[in-house]
Structures are given as C-alpha cells and as structure tokens.
Design a protein around this motif. Structure first.
Motif, PDB file in Angstrom:
ATOM      1  N   SER A   1      33.279  42.243  40.035  1.00  0.00           N
ATOM      2  CA  SER A   1      33.899  43.567  40.167  1.00  0.00           C
ATOM      3  C   SER A   1      33.685  44.447  38.943  1.00  0.00           C
ATOM      4  CB  SER A   1      35.398  43.424  40.438  1.00  0.00           C
ATOM      5  OG  SER A   1      36.079  43.045  39.261  1.00  0.00           O
TER       6      SER A   1
ATOM      7  N   TRP B   1      31.053  45.184  37.566  1.00  0.00           N
ATOM      8  CA  TRP B   1      29.815  45.964  37.734  1.00  0.00           C
ATOM      9  C   TRP B   1      29.916  46.919  38.906  1.00  0.00           C
ATOM     10  CZ3 TRP B   1      29.968  41.194  35.599  1.00  0.00           C
ATOM     11  CH2 TRP B   1      29.334  41.052  34.372  1.00  0.00           C
TER      12      TRP B   1
ATOM     13  N   HIS C   1      31.713  50.324  40.164  1.00  0.00           N
ATOM     14  CA  HIS C   1      32.432  51.480  39.648  1.00  0.00           C
ATOM     15  C   HIS C   1      32.435  52.588  40.686  1.00  0.00           C
ATOM     16  CE1 HIS C   1      32.064  49.488  35.801  1.00  0.00           C
ATOM     17  NE2 HIS C   1      30.765  49.432  35.983  1.00  0.00           N
TER      18      HIS C   1
ATOM     19  N   ASP D   1      33.872  56.759  41.580  1.00  0.00           N
ATOM     20  CA  ASP D   1      33.973  58.047  40.902  1.00  0.00           C
ATOM     21  C   ASP D   1      35.412  58.525  40.772  1.00  0.00           C
ATOM     22  OD1 ASP D   1      31.234  58.258  40.531  1.00  0.00           O
ATOM     23  OD2 ASP D   1      30.957  59.139  42.517  1.00  0.00           O
TER      24      ASP D   1
ATOM     25  N   ARG E   1      39.844  56.436  37.937  1.00  0.00           N
ATOM     26  CA  ARG E   1      39.461  55.763  36.694  1.00  0.00           C
ATOM     27  C   ARG E   1      40.677  55.610  35.790  1.00  0.00           C
ATOM     28  NH1 ARG E   1      33.446  57.991  35.318  1.00  0.00           N
ATOM     29  NH2 ARG E   1      32.514  57.015  37.135  1.00  0.00           N
TER      30      ARG E   1
ATOM     31  N   ARG F   1      37.372  54.336  30.958  1.00  0.00           N
ATOM     32  CA  ARG F   1      35.917  54.392  31.092  1.00  0.00           C
ATOM     33  C   ARG F   1      35.523  54.332  32.557  1.00  0.00           C
ATOM     34  NH1 ARG F   1      32.931  52.243  25.830  1.00  0.00           N
ATOM     35  NH2 ARG F   1      34.551  52.788  24.347  1.00  0.00           N
ATOM     36  N   ASP F   2      34.749  53.310  32.954  1.00  0.00           N
ATOM     37  CA  ASP F   2      34.300  53.218  34.352  1.00  0.00           C
ATOM     38  C   ASP F   2      35.231  52.383  35.230  1.00  0.00           C
ATOM     39  OD1 ASP F   2      32.044  54.751  33.931  1.00  0.00           O
ATOM     40  OD2 ASP F   2      30.788  53.033  33.420  1.00  0.00           O
ATOM     41  N   TRP F   3      36.319  51.891  34.664  1.00  0.00           N
ATOM     42  CA  TRP F   3      37.155  50.948  35.397  1.00  0.00           C
ATOM     43  C   TRP F   3      38.412  51.594  35.960  1.00  0.00           C
ATOM     44  CZ3 TRP F   3      34.968  49.124  30.662  1.00  0.00           C
ATOM     45  CH2 TRP F   3      33.865  48.309  30.875  1.00  0.00           C
ATOM     46  N   SER F   4      38.761  51.153  37.158  1.00  0.00           N
ATOM     47  CA  SER F   4      39.937  51.659  37.853  1.00  0.00           C
ATOM     48  C   SER F   4      41.098  50.677  37.674  1.00  0.00           C
ATOM     49  CB  SER F   4      39.608  51.813  39.343  1.00  0.00           C
ATOM     50  OG  SER F   4      39.401  50.537  39.918  1.00  0.00           O
TER      51      SER F   4
ATOM     52  N   HIS G   1      40.722  46.952  38.470  1.00  0.00           N
ATOM     53  CA  HIS G   1      40.061  46.050  37.531  1.00  0.00           C
ATOM     54  C   HIS G   1      41.058  45.252  36.696  1.00  0.00           C
ATOM     55  CE1 HIS G   1      36.535  48.581  38.522  1.00  0.00           C
ATOM     56  NE2 HIS G   1      35.920  47.422  38.413  1.00  0.00           N
TER      57      HIS G   1
END
Length: 135
Positions: free
Chosen positions: A58, A60, A62, A64, A67, A70-73, A76
């Motif tokens: 997970s 890897w 991402h 839109d 968030r 950074r790129d993680w929600s 994560h």
C-alpha cells in the motif's frame, strides 16, 4: 463485475488487491475452521504473509485526495499498524495466549480487510470500478 480495471491498474494495485482478497478468503476459512491444528498454523502463516504483502504494497499506492502527509492518506496509518499487530498476534500464539491471539487476529481481519475493504468501494477507486462497472 470485471477484473479488467484491476488488471489494467498500476503495478502495486493488483498485487495489493489480490493479496487482500486472498487474505479475506483465507481469513473466513480460518475463522470457521478448527483452531490449534497443523492446518490452522500453516494457513495462519500464509494469512500473515498475505496481510503483510497487502500492508507493505500500500505504500506504493497513492491517490490525489485525502492526503495526510506527503503522498500518504489516513488509510496508510492502518498500513503501519497492521504489520505491528501481526507480530503481536503471532507472539500471542507462540506464548499460548489463545484469547489474546484470537482478539488480535479477528481485529486485524475486521479492520484491515473488512472496514478498509469497504473504503475501496468509494466511487473513483479501482475496486469500485471492478465491482460496479456497467451498473
């Protein structure tokens, strides 16, 4: 229902989804099957492996939106918690703490597979397209 959107998705998504689906199916079998047997232990190790693959892959994936950092929600955070709790659940089993092992593993099943799985059905996500395509 069509698996094509999943098969066409970016590399980590099919691995993540198929590991989660296999983990869900095996988890249902584990919950229904007799406990303490050799088959329970073997399938249990396979289930731990599938959940670890699901959680690790997970990182890897991402989106839109939503968030947190950074790129993680926020989901994560569950990906961090799941491997930790898998270790805790295995340690409970190895120490013959049957009730604690059962509570830990059922909690992982419900949180990481059932609840998180329901979030994959949100419109715009790959699994929503897989399940509801053409409806």
């Amino acid at each position: 229902m069509s698996l094509q959107p999943l098969l066409d998705a970016a590399a980590p998504i099919p691995l993540h989804a198929f590991a989660a689906m296999a983990g869900f199916a095996l988890g249902v079998v584990q919950l229904a099957a007799p406990k303490g047997t050799l088959s329970h232990r073997v399938m249990g190790w396979l289930w731990v492996l599938l959940l670890a693959i699901t959680a690790i892959s997970s990182f890897w994936i991402h989106g839109d939106s939503y968030r947190l950092w950074r790129d993680w929600s926020p989901i994560h955070l569950l990906s961090i918690l799941t491997p930790i709790m898998l270790v805790v659940g295995v340690l409970h089993a190895r120490r013959h703490r049957v009730r604690a092992h059962a509570i830990t593993m059922v909690s992982i099943f419900i949180g990481a597979l059932v609840i998180a799985g329901l979030f994959t059905m949100v419109p715009g996500r790959v699994m929503h397209t897989v399940v509801f395509a053409g409806r």
